[in-house]
Enzyme design. Structure first.
Site, mmCIF file in Angstrom:
data_model
loop_
_atom_site.group_PDB
_atom_site.id
_atom_site.type_symbol
_atom_site.label_atom_id
_atom_site.label_comp_id
_atom_site.label_asym_id
_atom_site.label_seq_id
_atom_site.Cartn_x
_atom_site.Cartn_y
_atom_site.Cartn_z
ATOM 1 N N TYR A 54 0.924 -1.200 -0.105
ATOM 2 C CA TYR A 54 0.103 0.099 -0.067
ATOM 3 C C TYR A 54 0.751 1.315 -0.134
ATOM 4 O O TYR A 54 0.497 2.360 -0.430
ATOM 5 C CB TYR A 54 -0.840 -0.013 0.995
ATOM 6 C CG TYR A 54 -2.187 -0.928 0.963
ATOM 7 C CD1 TYR A 54 -3.105 -0.606 -0.147
ATOM 8 C CD2 TYR A 54 -2.305 -2.348 1.295
ATOM 9 C CE1 TYR A 54 -4.119 -1.618 -0.527
ATOM 10 C CE2 TYR A 54 -3.049 -3.237 1.103
ATOM 11 C CZ TYR A 54 -4.123 -2.791 0.224
ATOM 12 O OH TYR A 54 -5.195 -3.643 -0.127
ATOM 13 N N ARG A 57 1.296 1.775 -3.414
ATOM 14 C CA ARG A 57 -0.014 2.375 -4.162
ATOM 15 C C ARG A 57 -0.012 4.026 -3.812
ATOM 16 O O ARG A 57 -0.565 4.700 -4.594
ATOM 17 C CB ARG A 57 -1.267 1.780 -3.585
ATOM 18 C CG ARG A 57 -1.137 0.236 -3.610
ATOM 19 C CD ARG A 57 -1.516 -0.357 -5.059
ATOM 20 N NE ARG A 57 -0.686 -0.372 -6.135
ATOM 21 C CZ ARG A 57 0.330 -0.905 -6.187
ATOM 22 N NH1 ARG A 57 0.756 -1.734 -5.248
ATOM 23 N NH2 ARG A 57 1.227 -0.720 -7.300
ATOM 24 N N GLN A 87 -15.144 2.887 -6.287
ATOM 25 C CA GLN A 87 -14.563 1.761 -5.517
ATOM 26 C C GLN A 87 -12.936 2.220 -5.469
ATOM 27 O O GLN A 87 -12.242 1.280 -4.800
ATOM 28 C CB GLN A 87 -14.708 0.659 -6.425
ATOM 29 C CG GLN A 87 -16.095 0.021 -6.759
ATOM 30 C CD GLN A 87 -16.232 -0.940 -8.137
ATOM 31 O OE1 GLN A 87 -16.087 -2.238 -7.643
ATOM 32 N NE2 GLN A 87 -16.486 -0.348 -9.081
ATOM 33 N N ASP A 90 -8.065 6.000 -4.577
ATOM 34 C CA ASP A 90 -7.190 7.365 -4.962
ATOM 35 C C ASP A 90 -8.136 8.514 -4.663
ATOM 36 O O ASP A 90 -9.198 8.496 -4.396
ATOM 37 C CB ASP A 90 -6.809 7.360 -6.254
ATOM 38 C CG ASP A 90 -7.846 7.351 -7.376
ATOM 39 O OD1 ASP A 90 -8.617 8.326 -7.292
ATOM 40 O OD2 ASP A 90 -7.502 6.682 -8.120
ATOM 41 N N HIS A 105 -14.313 1.417 -1.161
ATOM 42 C CA HIS A 105 -13.105 0.690 -0.731
ATOM 43 C C HIS A 105 -11.986 1.313 0.156
ATOM 44 O O HIS A 105 -10.901 0.773 0.480
ATOM 45 C CB HIS A 105 -12.620 -0.206 -1.668
ATOM 46 C CG HIS A 105 -13.672 -1.087 -2.359
ATOM 47 N ND1 HIS A 105 -13.541 -1.606 -3.682
ATOM 48 C CD2 HIS A 105 -14.622 -1.942 -1.886
ATOM 49 C CE1 HIS A 105 -14.647 -2.187 -3.887
ATOM 50 N NE2 HIS A 105 -15.374 -2.433 -2.679
ATOM 51 N N SER A 173 -14.943 -3.663 -13.783
ATOM 52 C CA SER A 173 -15.111 -4.781 -14.429
ATOM 53 C C SER A 173 -16.759 -5.338 -13.477
ATOM 54 O O SER A 173 -17.196 -6.501 -14.030
ATOM 55 C CB SER A 173 -14.187 -6.022 -14.317
ATOM 56 O OG SER A 173 -14.027 -6.074 -12.736
HETATM 57 N N1 APR Z 1 -10.862 3.719 -19.397
HETATM 58 C C1 APR Z 1 -12.152 3.302 -18.962
HETATM 59 N N2 APR Z 1 -11.978 2.067 -18.645
HETATM 60 C C2 APR Z 1 -10.936 1.138 -18.679
HETATM 61 C C3 APR Z 1 -9.629 1.949 -19.212
HETATM 62 C C4 APR Z 1 -9.885 3.176 -19.345
HETATM 63 N N3 APR Z 1 -8.591 3.931 -19.850
HETATM 64 N N4 APR Z 1 -8.815 0.951 -18.774
HETATM 65 C C5 APR Z 1 -9.314 -0.334 -18.308
HETATM 66 N N5 APR Z 1 -10.809 0.173 -18.250
HETATM 67 C C6 APR Z 1 -11.595 -0.813 -17.621
HETATM 68 C C7 APR Z 1 -11.416 -2.370 -17.950
HETATM 69 O O1 APR Z 1 -11.942 -2.562 -19.231
HETATM 70 C C8 APR Z 1 -11.970 -3.121 -16.648
HETATM 71 O O2 APR Z 1 -13.627 -3.164 -17.037
HETATM 72 O O3 APR Z 1 -11.595 -0.805 -16.327
HETATM 73 C C9 APR Z 1 -11.832 -2.090 -15.631
HETATM 74 C C10 APR Z 1 -10.964 -2.335 -14.461
HETATM 75 O O4 APR Z 1 -11.724 -3.479 -13.863
HETATM 76 P P1 APR Z 1 -10.927 -3.939 -12.578
HETATM 77 O O5 APR Z 1 -9.503 -3.972 -12.639
HETATM 78 O O6 APR Z 1 -11.615 -5.080 -12.024
HETATM 79 O O7 APR Z 1 -11.327 -2.778 -11.450
HETATM 80 P P2 APR Z 1 -12.495 -2.715 -10.586
HETATM 81 O O8 APR Z 1 -13.682 -3.057 -11.134
HETATM 82 O O9 APR Z 1 -12.459 -0.982 -9.894
HETATM 83 O O10 APR Z 1 -12.345 -3.611 -9.119
HETATM 84 C C11 APR Z 1 -13.205 -3.464 -8.145
HETATM 85 O O11 APR Z 1 -11.227 -4.878 -7.259
HETATM 86 O O12 APR Z 1 -9.487 -5.512 -6.440
HETATM 87 C C12 APR Z 1 -10.363 -4.748 -6.005
HETATM 88 O O13 APR Z 1 -10.568 -3.320 -4.139
HETATM 89 C C13 APR Z 1 -10.422 -3.419 -5.600
HETATM 90 O O14 APR Z 1 -11.930 -1.574 -6.048
HETATM 91 C C14 APR Z 1 -11.359 -2.581 -6.715
HETATM 92 C C15 APR Z 1 -12.225 -3.733 -7.010
#
Ligand code: APR
Length: 233
Positions: A54, A57, A87, A90, A105, A173
């Site tokens: 962290y 991060r 979520q 930052d 989160h 996602s």
């Molecule tokens: N613009 C928009 N979306 C984007 C971009 C971009 N430039 N680059 C990537 N993405 C999308 C990806 O296609 C994906 O659908 O962002 C999404 C990221 O998904 P994750 O990595 O799963 O992130 P998130 O959904 O925020 O994760 C949820 O998981 O590990 C935990 O606590 C952590 O809050 C986080 C939670």
């Protein structure tokens, strides 16, 4: 009264600020095992490793800047009552000027007591070290919701989403529950937009338009359409 826009964001909204997402290729969970760095068990077993993860991060967040998407979201406040439910850990929404930001989160720029969750401290330094203590004498931990922990702002997030008159989902996602479930509390008749370069399986969200763009371009274009009145709430 201003109409209410809710923006639900995930890691993708900060990707163009240089902050890695979790599940994309090259994402954080490819590099680290969640169980080693983001669970209460990891903290019990190897707090030094968790703090290092962290601290890294936090350093990245401090050195990053809000991007066009964060700014476009904040620009909607000119005409609308905008609530960001994120979520992300930052502070890029806040630095872009968004006034109402709910973190589901936690927040990387805060530390908290490991014995009393009510003791939360804004961080003065970039790092939490072993031996840094709260006022009750316990080790400080990052103010982060780990896997396996409750999401204290969940109910608040649901209520905000339920009152949305327009919902925008960006860069998530929708994989991690309960947070991802919040978007399902928006009213079915409310118009929804999902901005993500990937196809996101979202179950059965009604009235949803997908915008297959990166957050910066997608959100700038959408904000223009909303502010010009082309999209009516
Ligand atoms: N613009 C928009 N979306 C984007 C971009 C971009 N430039 N680059 C990537 N993405 C999308 C990806 O296609 C994906 O659908 O962002 C999404 C990221 O998904 P994750 O990595 O799963 O992130 P998130 O959904 O925020 O994760 C949820 O998981 O590990 C935990 O606590 C952590 O809050 C986080 C939670």
């Amino acid at each position: 009264m201003k109409k209410k826009i809710v923006v639900f964001t995930g890691a993708g909204v900060s990707a163009e600020s240089g902050i890695k997402t979790f599940r994309d290729s090259g994402g954080l969970w490819e590099e680290y095992d969640v169980r080693d760095v983001a669970t209460p068990e990891a903290w019990a077993k190897n707090p030094g490793l968790v703090l290092r993860f962290y601290n890294e991060r936090r350093n990245q967040v401090i050195d990053a800047k809000p991007n066009a998407a964060h700014h476009a979201i904040a620009s909607l406040q000119k005409k609308f009552d905008v609530h960001v439910v994120t979520q992300n850990i930052d502070d890029l929404h806040e630095r872009a000027g968004s006034k109402n930001v709910l973190h589901l989160h936690g927040e990387i720029l805060k530390a908290r007591s490991s014995v009393d969750p009510a003791l939360i401290y804004p961080m003065k330094n970039r790092e939490i070290k072993i031996g840094d203590k709260c006022e009750k004498g316990s080790q400080l931990r990052p103010h982060i919701v780990w896997f396996g922990e409750a999401v204290p702002n969940y109910e608040l997030g649901i209520n905000i989403c339920h009152e949305a008159e327009l919902l925008i989902i960006i860069g998530t996602s929708l994989n991690v529950y309960p947070a991802a479930g919040i978007v399902h509390y928006a009213k079915p008749e409310v118009r929804k937009f999902l901005i993500d370069p990937q196809d996101i399986p979202h179950g059965s969200i009604e009235n949803l338009t997908s915008i297959k763009e990166k957050a910066g371009t997608g959100m700038q274009q959408l904000a223009e359409r909303i502010l010009s009145g082309e999209i009516v709430l």
